[in-house]
Structure formats: structure tokens, C-alpha cells
Enzyme design. Structure first.
Site, PDB file in Angstrom:
ATOM      1  CD  GLU A 187       0.959   0.319   3.047  1.00  0.00           C
ATOM      2  OE1 GLU A 187       1.012   1.833   2.931  1.00  0.00           O
ATOM      3  OE2 GLU A 187       1.795  -0.261   3.609  1.00  0.00           O
ATOM      4  CD  GLU A 231       7.478   1.600  -1.135  1.00  0.00           C
ATOM      5  OE1 GLU A 231       8.277   0.858  -1.648  1.00  0.00           O
ATOM      6  OE2 GLU A 231       7.842   2.839  -0.864  1.00  0.00           O
TER       7      GLU A 231
END
Length: 344
Positions: free
Chosen positions: A168, A310
Site C-alpha cells: 500500500e 509498499e
């Protein structure tokens, strides 16, 4: 909205077969430790003693959060879209680690406050230009939350492989994740909040106060989907949908850090059996992640002091999945190698 129904992976007969296959490899019993546990789990998910890792992929979901207006982040909101550009250019940590491990990577615009236009490598699932400020109003309407969930399910339904990692990007999303954690577990807010992208002690206290006030404002919200709509983000809701659909398809879910785990917490409150399909990549250094993992009964593979997000932890854990599959499929048995077994 129809929530996927997830079947538990427990199968006593298959578990016995897997145990015998593992114990018959040319090694002392239990000597591959966590890799043996992982191999059993993969076998139960895949319903086979012959394991495979097919076309592993990581989806990085990006979205903005209205709660940044409350001064809860060390970075401005523009960093969200700037980092999406970095992902698309191949320059972020997740790009490096995904390439290193031969893992497909997709970047999803779940709700970034920026118009990218048609872009190669960017999946446009934008529900809105960021959520509302949950200190004032619910972050999402029920319809917006539903749309994000449906987008996530559709993305997971289309993937060709059997391993899906989650990542994310979204300035403010550690605040949303901490609020979800507090509401769904009852753990005090002070134990849920952390430095995020690098807040000072005063900044962490400000984040805690914002969440505490919002929790009082929305005190009547308790059902998992209502909590998600009130405090979550478009990227978090989309991950929830993707997780549910991926587990329904009997895929392996590779869970990253604090924000990804908060999405799983929501999904697990709706379908507890989803935990059977989860491999927890790591325990991050973000305050609260260890307690969230404990709430889920999780045993993370790695402890590397990460707090980047991420999907980086998921990518770094992928070689361990490969190791579990490869020892099961390629390692000799005592009989095939003509090696004497342990004396009774």
C-alpha cells in the site's frame, strides 16, 4: 454485497500425508523448522503434497486520507501521488525487491487525490480523490466502501497465479490503520499509534488524540464493514476485498506490514477462516504491529526492523515460500538417497 465464503484448510488425512512426506526427507525430524510449518500450510491450502508457486504477484494499492487535515503526518499528501509515479518509473524499494524475486507487480489507484490519466502499469480503480476526514465525518459512505471492496475482489479474481502479496501507499494511512486496530480489538489507542513516516513524539501524541476523539465521535460504530467505512481508506477497503476473493480462490495471501495487517483484521472479523491462507511476511517496527499480529494468532517469518510498507516485506519473504516448496519437491527421501534413518 456478497462476501466470499472461505473454507477452512483443515484436512486431517492430508495433514498426515504432508507430515510423513516432510519427515521422510533426508534430515533430522523438524530440523527445517518454520519451513516445515510453511510447507504443511501450503500443502493444505493447495490440497496436495506436490506444492507449486505459480506466477506470484504483489498488488500495491494507493489512496489518500482526509484525516491528514488534522496534522497527523510528517509528509504532505502530495507524496502519495509522487510515490505512485516512482512506482510506475520502477524506482521504489518494492520495484527493486519484486524484480529481484521474479514477482509481478501491479500498482492500483484506489483513491489518490491526483489525476494520473491513462498510464502504462497503473490500474485505475479510483473510488474518489481521497477519503473524508474521519475526525469530522465517516471516511467513506457505505456505497463507496462497497465499491472499493468490489474492485478489490475483481482484481484478485483476474490474477493468474496462486500467491498474492499486498502492499500500500497513502499518506495518513497509519492513522487509519491504528483507528481500525483500536476499534476492532479494543486495544488502547496509545498502544496502536506509532511514528508512521517519521513523526516526532509530539506528532505521535497528536495522532493519538485525533483517533481518540474520532472514536468517541463514532462510538456507535462496531460492525466490521461499518468500522472500515468510518475509519478506513479506499486502499485499505480494496485490500480487504482482494484478500477475501483471493482466499476464496485458495490462493496464498502474503501479508506485509501494519496497514496491510489492519485490512486483514477487517477481513478476518468477517471470515475468520481467511487466516488459514495467510503467510505473515514480517513484524514491522511500527508500534502496534506486534499486538495486531498477536490478535490474529500470527507468527511472522521475518523481523528486519522494516516500516516502509509498499509490500516490501512480502517481497522479501517470497524466497522463503520458494524454499518450502523446493525442499518438498526436490529433496531426497531416506529411501531414494539410500541414507539410514534415525535408530530407534
Amino acid at each position: 454485497m456478497s462476501i466470499p465464503t472461505i473454507a477452512p484448510i483443515q484436512n486431517a488425512a492430508l495433514a498426515l500425508q504432508l507430515g510423513k512426506a516432510i519427515d521422510n526427507k533426508t534430515k533430522p525430524l523438524g530440523s527445517l523448522g518454520t519451513l516445515e510449518t510453511l510447507a504443511r500450510q501450503l500443502g493444505l491450502i493447495q490440497q496436495s503434497t506436490k506444492l507449486t508457486l505459480d506466477a506470484p504477484a504483489i498488488l500495491v494499492f494507493a489512496g489518500d486520507h482526509g484525516v491528514v487535515a488534522e496534522g497527523i503526518s510528517a509528509y504532505p499528501q502530495d507524496v502519495t501521488w509522487q510515490m505512485v509515479e516512482n512506482f510506475l518509473a520502477g524506482g521504489a524499494a518494492i520495484n527493486v525487491f519484486a524484480r529481484q524475486n521474479g514477482c509481478a507487480l501491479q500498482v492500483v489507484d484506489a483513491g489518490v487525490n491526483h489525476d494520473f490519466g491513462p498510464r502504462t502499469g497503473l490500474v485505475d480503480c479510483k473510488v474518489g480523490h481521497g477519503t473524508r476526514n474521519f475526525a469530522q465525518d465517516a471516511a467513506m459512505t457505505a456505497a463507496e466502501c462497497d465499491r472499493a471492496l468490489q474492485h478489490g475482489m475483481a482484481l484478485a479474481a483476474e490474477l493468474p497465479g496462486n500467491v498474492l502479496g499486498f502492499g500500500e501507499m497513502g499518506i495518513g494511512n497509519t492513522t487509519a490503520a491504528a483507528a481500525l486496530m483500536h476499534k476492532l480489538t479494543g486495544i488502547p489507542v496509545g498502544d496502536c499509534v506509532g511514528a508512521g513516516t517519521g513523526l516526532s513524539a509530539a506528532g505521535i501524541l497528536r495522532k493519538q488524540q485525533v483517533i481518540e476523539a474520532a472514536a468517541v465521535k463514532h462510538a456507535g460504530v462496531s460492525a466490521p464493514l461499518d468500522v472500515l467505512a468510518t475509519f478506513g481508506g479506499f486502499e485499505i477497503a480494496m485490500m480487504v476485498g482482494a484478500m477475501l476473493k483471493a482466499a476464496e480462490r485458495r490462493m496464498v495471501l502474503l501479508i506485509d506490514g501494519f496497514i496491510v495487517t489492519s485490512a486483514l483484521l477487517v477481513a478476518a472479523r468477517m471470515q475468520p477462516a481467511i487466516i488459514d491462507y495467510c503467510v505473515f511476511a514480517h513484524c514491522s517496527d511500527e508500534n502496534g504491529h506486534q499486538q495486531m499480529l498477536e490478535q490474529l494468532g500470527a507468527r511472522p517469518l521475518l523481523h528486519l526492523g522494516l516500516r516502509l510498507g509498499e509490500g516490501t516485506g512480502a517481497a522479501l519473504a517470497l524466497p522463503l515460500l520458494n524454499a518450502a516448496v523446493n525442499f518438498m519437491n526436490e529433496m531426497a527421501t531416506f529411501e531414494s538417497a539410500q541414507v539410514s534413518e534415525k535408530s530407534e
